[in-house]
Design a protein around this motif. Structure first.
Motif, short mmCIF file in Angstrom:
data_model
loop_
_atom_site.label_atom_id
_atom_site.label_comp_id
_atom_site.label_asym_id
_atom_site.label_seq_id
_atom_site.Cartn_x
_atom_site.Cartn_y
_atom_site.Cartn_z
N GLU A 1 -6.03 -12.20 6.23
CA GLU A 1 -6.78 -11.22 5.44
C GLU A 1 -6.56 -9.81 5.97
OE1 GLU A 1 -8.91 -9.49 2.59
OE2 GLU A 1 -8.22 -11.58 2.67
N ARG A 2 -6.48 -9.67 7.30
CA ARG A 2 -6.22 -8.35 7.87
C ARG A 2 -4.85 -7.83 7.44
NH1 ARG A 2 -8.38 -5.54 12.26
NH2 ARG A 2 -10.18 -6.88 11.85
N PHE A 3 -3.86 -8.71 7.46
CA PHE A 3 -2.52 -8.32 7.02
C PHE A 3 -2.55 -7.89 5.56
CE2 PHE A 3 1.37 -9.43 4.74
CZ PHE A 3 2.31 -8.72 5.46
N ARG A 4 -3.18 -8.72 4.74
CA ARG A 4 -3.23 -8.43 3.30
C ARG A 4 -3.95 -7.11 3.04
NH1 ARG A 4 -3.36 -9.79 -1.90
NH2 ARG A 4 -5.23 -9.19 -3.08
N LYS A 5 -5.10 -6.92 3.68
CA LYS A 5 -5.89 -5.70 3.44
C LYS A 5 -5.11 -4.47 3.87
CE LYS A 5 -10.37 -3.55 4.28
NZ LYS A 5 -9.79 -2.21 4.47
N THR A 6 -4.47 -4.54 5.03
CA THR A 6 -3.71 -3.39 5.51
C THR A 6 -2.53 -3.10 4.59
OG1 THR A 6 -4.30 -3.94 7.79
CG2 THR A 6 -2.46 -2.44 7.48
N ALA A 7 -1.85 -4.17 4.17
CA ALA A 7 -0.70 -3.98 3.28
C ALA A 7 -1.14 -3.38 1.95
CB ALA A 7 0.00 -5.32 3.05
N VAL A 8 -2.21 -3.91 1.37
CA VAL A 8 -2.68 -3.43 0.08
C VAL A 8 -3.19 -1.99 0.18
CG1 VAL A 8 -4.40 -3.75 -1.74
CG2 VAL A 8 -3.15 -5.73 -0.83
N ASP A 9 -3.97 -1.71 1.23
CA ASP A 9 -4.49 -0.35 1.41
C ASP A 9 -3.36 0.66 1.57
OD1 ASP A 9 -7.03 -1.29 1.22
OD2 ASP A 9 -7.50 -1.17 3.36
N THR A 10 -2.36 0.29 2.35
CA THR A 10 -1.23 1.18 2.57
C THR A 10 -0.45 1.38 1.28
OG1 THR A 10 -1.05 0.40 4.85
CG2 THR A 10 0.83 1.59 3.96
N TYR A 11 -0.23 0.27 0.58
CA TYR A 11 0.48 0.35 -0.69
C TYR A 11 -0.29 1.20 -1.69
CZ TYR A 11 2.73 -1.16 -5.04
OH TYR A 11 3.37 -1.19 -6.24
N ALA A 12 -1.61 1.03 -1.73
CA ALA A 12 -2.44 1.80 -2.66
C ALA A 12 -2.36 3.29 -2.35
CB ALA A 12 -3.89 1.31 -2.59
N GLN B 1 0.15 4.91 -0.92
CA GLN B 1 1.46 5.40 -1.35
C GLN B 1 1.56 5.43 -2.87
OE1 GLN B 1 2.22 6.59 1.96
NE2 GLN B 1 4.11 6.54 0.78
N LEU B 2 0.99 4.41 -3.49
CA LEU B 2 1.05 4.33 -4.95
C LEU B 2 0.26 5.48 -5.58
CD1 LEU B 2 2.20 2.58 -7.21
CD2 LEU B 2 0.03 1.33 -7.24
N ALA B 3 -0.83 5.88 -4.93
CA ALA B 3 -1.61 7.00 -5.44
C ALA B 3 -0.78 8.28 -5.43
CB ALA B 3 -2.88 7.18 -4.60
N LEU B 4 0.05 8.44 -4.41
CA LEU B 4 0.93 9.61 -4.37
C LEU B 4 1.93 9.57 -5.52
CD1 LEU B 4 1.68 9.82 -0.53
CD2 LEU B 4 0.04 11.18 -1.86
N ASP B 5 2.51 8.40 -5.75
CA ASP B 5 3.45 8.25 -6.86
C ASP B 5 2.76 8.49 -8.20
OD1 ASP B 5 5.29 7.65 -4.97
OD2 ASP B 5 5.81 5.66 -5.72
N ALA B 6 1.55 7.94 -8.34
CA ALA B 6 0.79 8.12 -9.58
C ALA B 6 0.45 9.58 -9.79
CB ALA B 6 -0.48 7.28 -9.54
N PHE C 1 -0.53 7.20 -18.36
CA PHE C 1 -1.26 6.30 -17.47
C PHE C 1 -1.10 4.85 -17.91
CE2 PHE C 1 -5.36 3.99 -17.04
CZ PHE C 1 -5.33 3.77 -15.67
N GLU C 2 -1.25 4.61 -19.21
CA GLU C 2 -1.10 3.24 -19.71
C GLU C 2 0.30 2.69 -19.44
OE1 GLU C 2 -3.35 1.26 -20.79
OE2 GLU C 2 -4.95 2.75 -20.70
N GLY C 3 1.30 3.54 -19.60
CA GLY C 3 2.66 3.10 -19.30
C GLY C 3 2.85 2.80 -17.82
N PHE C 4 2.26 3.63 -16.98
CA PHE C 4 2.36 3.42 -15.52
C PHE C 4 1.69 2.11 -15.13
CE2 PHE C 4 1.40 4.12 -11.07
CZ PHE C 4 2.51 4.82 -10.60
N VAL D 1 -5.00 4.63 -8.61
CA VAL D 1 -4.07 5.14 -9.63
C VAL D 1 -4.84 5.83 -10.75
CG1 VAL D 1 -2.39 4.46 -11.39
CG2 VAL D 1 -2.32 3.40 -9.12
N ALA D 2 -5.90 5.18 -11.21
CA ALA D 2 -6.69 5.75 -12.31
C ALA D 2 -7.28 7.10 -11.91
CB ALA D 2 -7.80 4.78 -12.71
N ALA D 3 -7.72 7.22 -10.66
CA ALA D 3 -8.31 8.48 -10.21
C ALA D 3 -7.31 9.63 -10.30
CB ALA D 3 -8.83 8.33 -8.78
#
Length: 257
Positions: free
Chosen positions: A103-114, A116-121, A143-146, A166-168
């Protein structure tokens, strides 16, 4: 009276006839203490291994969440986070510990990805805003396309975790576009009313120069026209006030008209 130990015996008898087991108790106590120490060492070692695995999971999770690749056009893009399982956790025998590490791996990976994804968004939303700075609907469409692209790349759990970030980013640009649209609408209304006021003043000037004849009907027609002009001017000035013009600004227009 002195007692001598009986040869061949390992348990001695006291004067009262009770066996002397103090040596065995001491030995048993020492074994118990050694067992406690060994057990504590094992627990400490296991905890240290667990803590090390937690830290390692965090490190590897951050790495998994920031992977960039080249797309078909040669652009650098964030790789989809399609695998949030952590194989190294299998080294831990304790099921609860293994789940915690996973769970720690998953949370860290998802948080980090989110993150970076926010920057791309944000970059994508900025591009949409630049193209259509006064059209929030166009930014919503972007946004819908993204998000549709994310739905194809991500598992539902990961998507639900990153979607708010992303939505934010897009909502911020939609807000800017709405503000720009409202400002443009306000400016258009101001320009329209200012032009109308100028036209009405021009008509007043013509009437003042030409004047009315001595014909009563002609004079009545002129008076009606002047009243219509004044009514229209009042409407235009009220529209200017609605769009932010102050009384002093309106008085200035009246004086210069």
């Amino acid at each position: 009276m002195a007692f001598k130990p009986t040869k061949g015996r390992t348990v001695f008898v006291k004067p009262t006839g009770t066996a002397n087991l103090s040596g065995f108790r001491a030995y048993a106590n020492s074994l118990g203490q050694l067992s406690d120490i060994t057990n504590k060492m094992a627990i400490t070692s296991a905890r240290n291994e667990y803590n090390d695995m937690i830290l390692q999971a965090e490190r590897e999770g951050r790495t998994a969440g920031v992977k960039y690749v080249k797309d078909d056009q040669g652009n650098t893009v964030l790789a989809p986070l399609v695998d949030t399982s952590y194989a190294s956790a299998a080294k831990i025998a304790n099921v609860n510990d293994r789940k915690a590490i996973e769970e720690r791996f998953r949370k860290t990976a998802v948080d980090t990805y989110a993150s970076q994804l926010a920057l791309d968004a944000g970059a994508e939303a900025d591009l949409a805003f630049t193209k259509t700075p006064q059209d929030p609907n166009a930014i919503d469409a972007s946004f819908e396309g993204f998000v549709e692209g994310l739905r194809q790349d991500l598992d539902p759990d990961t998507l639900s975790a990153v979607l708010p970030r992303v939505a934010a980013e897009f909502r911020t640009r939609v807000g800017k576009a709405n503000a720009a649209r409202h400002q443009q609408i306000r400016q258009d209304q101001i320009d329209t009313n200012l032009q109308s006021i100028q036209n009405l003043y021009d008509r007043q000037a013509v009437i003042a120069v030409v004047g009315a004849s001595n014909d009563p009907e002609d004079q009545q027609g002129i008076n009606d026209m002047i009243n219509d002009i004044n009514t229209s001017l009042t409407t235009n000035f009220e529209a200017l006030k609605t769009n932010g013009y102050t009384d002093s600004q309106i008085d200035s227009i009246r004086r210069n008209g």
